[in-house]
Design a protein around this motif. Structure first.
Motif, PDB file in Angstrom:
ATOM      1  N   PRO A 139      18.469 -16.315 -25.187  1.00  0.00           N
ATOM      2  CA  PRO A 139      19.661 -16.809 -25.887  1.00  0.00           C
ATOM      3  C   PRO A 139      19.632 -16.650 -27.401  1.00  0.00           C
ATOM      4  N   VAL A 153      18.046 -23.255 -21.683  1.00  0.00           N
ATOM      5  CA  VAL A 153      19.106 -22.333 -22.110  1.00  0.00           C
ATOM      6  C   VAL A 153      18.625 -20.946 -21.710  1.00  0.00           C
ATOM      7  N   ILE A 157      22.828 -15.338 -23.779  1.00  0.00           N
ATOM      8  CA  ILE A 157      24.051 -16.084 -24.069  1.00  0.00           C
ATOM      9  C   ILE A 157      23.993 -16.584 -25.504  1.00  0.00           C
ATOM     10  N   THR A 158      25.108 -17.108 -25.972  1.00  0.00           N
ATOM     11  CA  THR A 158      25.204 -17.601 -27.350  1.00  0.00           C
ATOM     12  C   THR A 158      25.619 -19.068 -27.342  1.00  0.00           C
ATOM     13  N   ASP A 174      27.970 -18.877 -22.271  1.00  0.00           N
ATOM     14  CA  ASP A 174      28.185 -19.064 -23.708  1.00  0.00           C
ATOM     15  C   ASP A 174      28.769 -20.441 -23.995  1.00  0.00           C
TER      16      ASP A 174
END
Length: 226
Positions: A139, A153, A157-158, A174
């Motif tokens: 991430p 997490v 992804i952000t 996200d």
């Protein structure tokens, strides 16, 4: 006797130099720990006793070697840090300023993770991958993000700026800026300070357990009305 005294003096001098170097080069990180941990009593206590700071120092050194392609040495340092602090940070990760790991035991940060400025991680947090694919697989964490204890997490992804990931949440999608995420899988409960109506939110994944409970409750309500 003279040899012992000289040895003690040399070790004390090395320790003082080390403290001075940490105070200069990691001043902002120490101040971040003071700001975010109410249990911190003094600047010296953080430098000597905070494993989150020690793990960060090891990481900065290992990351320097990683950037010049001395991968084995970088990994060796990171493993020594893991043994000494209980915090595993891959030397390939990119970490911003004023990063703080509170308590820290069990924290894992993967190779391609990117972490912004002023990020806080609690014990057991994982910034991990979801497969064996090469390239970006961990991430990206924005600025001013808090990742709670035991949170996971996962994947490329952000997480947007100023977001909060609740304890033990599992985030696989996200996250927009200024959001609060809880649950397994993670769902957004607040965004920009407002509660999210998940029944009207068609972008973010819903909690399948909650969906099942709501469906059962709906069927019960229909049966009671008959």
């Amino acid at each position: 006797m003279v040899y012992v005294i000289n040895t003690i003096i040399i070790l004390a001098a090395i320790a003082i130099v080390k403290l001075l170097l940490i105070s200069v080069f990691f001043y902002s990180d120490v101040r971040a720990a003071q700001k975010r941990d109410p249990a911190a009593k003094s600047f010296l206590e953080i430098i000597l006793l905070y494993q989150g700071l020690h793990a960060l120092i090891y990481y900065r050194i290992a990351h320097g070697f990683y950037k010049i392609h001395l991968f084995f040495l970088a990994r060796l340092i990171s493993q020594l840090a893991r043994f000494a602090t209980g915090i595993e940070i891959h030397p390939g990760a990119v970490i911003g300023k004023r990063f703080f790991v509170d308590h820290g035991m069990g924290v894992v940060i993967g190779e391609t993770a990117v972490i912004g400025d002023d990020v806080l991680l609690y014990q057991g947090a994982t910034l991990g991958g979801t497969g064996i694919v090469k390239g970006k697989r961990h991430p990206t964490i924005g600025n001013n993000v808090v990742v709670g204890a035991g949170a996971k997490v996962l994947g490329n992804i952000t997480v947007g700026d100023s977001s909060y990931i609740g304890a033990n949440a599992v985030v696989i999608k996200d996250v927009p800026p200024n959001s609060t995420v809880v649950g397994v899988p993670g769902r957004i409960t607040k965004q920009d300070g407002k509660k999210m109506d998940v029944s009207l939110d068609h972008v973010h994944i819903l909690d399948p357990i909650m969906q099942s409970i709501e469906e059962i409750q709906s069927k019960i309500d229909k049966l009671e009305k008959k």
